[in-house]
Enzyme design. Sequence first.
Site, PDB file in Angstrom:
ATOM      1  N   ASP A  29     -66.767  90.485  18.442  1.00 21.08           N
ATOM      2  CA  ASP A  29     -67.856  89.655  18.978  1.00 21.08           C
ATOM      3  C   ASP A  29     -69.106  89.738  18.107  1.00 21.08           C
ATOM      4  O   ASP A  29     -69.376  90.786  17.520  1.00 21.08           O
ATOM      5  CB  ASP A  29     -68.166  90.133  20.408  1.00 21.08           C
ATOM      6  N   HIS A  46     -68.366  83.315  11.193  1.00 20.14           N
ATOM      7  CA  HIS A  46     -66.910  83.483  11.340  1.00 20.14           C
ATOM      8  C   HIS A  46     -66.271  83.846   9.992  1.00 20.14           C
ATOM      9  O   HIS A  46     -65.341  84.646   9.947  1.00 20.14           O
ATOM     10  CB  HIS A  46     -66.288  82.209  11.908  1.00 20.14           C
ATOM     11  N   LEU A 140     -47.996  98.946   9.878  1.00 21.87           N
ATOM     12  CA  LEU A 140     -48.869  98.522  10.979  1.00 21.87           C
ATOM     13  C   LEU A 140     -48.433  97.162  11.534  1.00 21.87           C
ATOM     14  O   LEU A 140     -48.150  96.244  10.764  1.00 21.87           O
ATOM     15  CB  LEU A 140     -50.312  98.411  10.452  1.00 21.87           C
TER      16      LEU A 140
HETATM   17  C1  FPP Z   1     -66.832  85.929  18.526  1.00 24.88           C
HETATM   18  O1  FPP Z   1     -68.098  85.732  17.943  1.00 24.88           O
HETATM   19  C2  FPP Z   1     -65.769  85.641  17.595  1.00 24.88           C
HETATM   20  C3  FPP Z   1     -64.874  84.614  17.708  1.00 24.88           C
HETATM   21  C4  FPP Z   1     -64.903  83.652  18.819  1.00 24.88           C
HETATM   22  C5  FPP Z   1     -63.828  84.380  16.744  1.00 24.88           C
HETATM   23  C6  FPP Z   1     -63.309  85.588  16.023  1.00 24.88           C
HETATM   24  C7  FPP Z   1     -62.890  85.126  14.689  1.00 24.88           C
HETATM   25  C8  FPP Z   1     -63.006  85.837  13.549  1.00 24.88           C
HETATM   26  C9  FPP Z   1     -63.452  87.241  13.502  1.00 24.88           C
HETATM   27  C10 FPP Z   1     -62.692  85.228  12.232  1.00 24.88           C
HETATM   28  C11 FPP Z   1     -61.362  84.617  12.128  1.00 24.88           C
HETATM   29  C12 FPP Z   1     -60.260  85.538  12.484  1.00 24.88           C
HETATM   30  C13 FPP Z   1     -59.176  85.698  11.724  1.00 24.88           C
HETATM   31  C14 FPP Z   1     -58.068  86.543  12.219  1.00 24.88           C
HETATM   32  C15 FPP Z   1     -59.069  85.058  10.433  1.00 24.88           C
HETATM   33  P1  FPP Z   1     -69.077  84.707  18.650  1.00 24.88           P
HETATM   34  O2  FPP Z   1     -69.004  83.436  17.885  1.00 24.88           O
HETATM   35  O3  FPP Z   1     -68.779  84.617  20.100  1.00 24.88           O
HETATM   36  O4  FPP Z   1     -70.438  85.425  18.413  1.00 24.88           O
HETATM   37  P2  FPP Z   1     -71.742  85.300  19.319  1.00 24.88           P
HETATM   38  O5  FPP Z   1     -71.396  85.912  20.643  1.00 24.88           O
HETATM   39  O6  FPP Z   1     -72.746  86.080  18.553  1.00 24.88           O
HETATM   40  O7  FPP Z   1     -72.077  83.832  19.400  1.00 24.88           O
END
Ligand code: FPP
Length: 249
Positions: A29, A46, A140
Amino acid sequence: MQLAGAALNAGLVESATMRVPRHVAVIMDGNGRWAAQRSLPRVAGHEAGSRAVGEVVHAAIEAGVEFLTLYAFSAENWKRPRAEVDSLMRLLARFLDERTGEILEKNVCLKAIGRVWELPEQPRERLERAIRMSAGNNGLTVILALNYSGRNEITDAVREIARKVRDREMEPEEITPDVIAAHLDTREWPDPDLLIRTSGEMRVSNFLLWQLSYTELYISPKLWPDFTREDFLDALRDYARRERRFGGV
Ligand code: FPP
């Protein structure tokens, strides 16, 4: 499990008897906030987040973790603006394009949970390919939660069990917690020992609702793109100091 000497020598852990979680689940997050702090578009967060994924996968391998489940896209994430969803899907496809070679080289076995059949074709095909190609690996296991919802997963399991009861394959009295677990997407793997959530939020957010019953929780204040190998190892060290009782005394 206990840690291999190599990880001790590499300075990864405090002692050779340090208890390493078999299964670590991560709610990644804070990508959006990371980008906002830098006046960048959310997609830049992201992208930075996908680099952190690589780092944590390497750390998990080094430490001897067996299963790593990453919450990459929730069933609720479709509600985000179209442009953000599209860029997340493109990022996932690119990540798989760029990293499948490394996945194979590192003996990683890639798996996925969630309604992955509903993903757009590009990331879905790359995902299926990487899963197929890495199926024989025994290092893993990395499990990507994609279009995942814990409630949907339990709902699908209940439907399947109800069909079996209707078709007389099973009596209602035969439904036990083990039977329910055997109908979840995660049926092949042990429940997570440790859940890490970044960016300081104290929520489970519909992630592995059944499987987290006795999981130790570790909340890091760091935003996901800033989460490093050392932060992951700190979480493992914290876990090693905890006493787990599973409801006993
Ligand atoms: C939450 O941050 C994250 C996500 C919704 C997506 C997670 C994706 C990645 C880490 C990158 C892609 C993954 C792979 C496996 C290639 P948020 O956008 O909710 O953050 P915020 O709460 O600060 O808005």
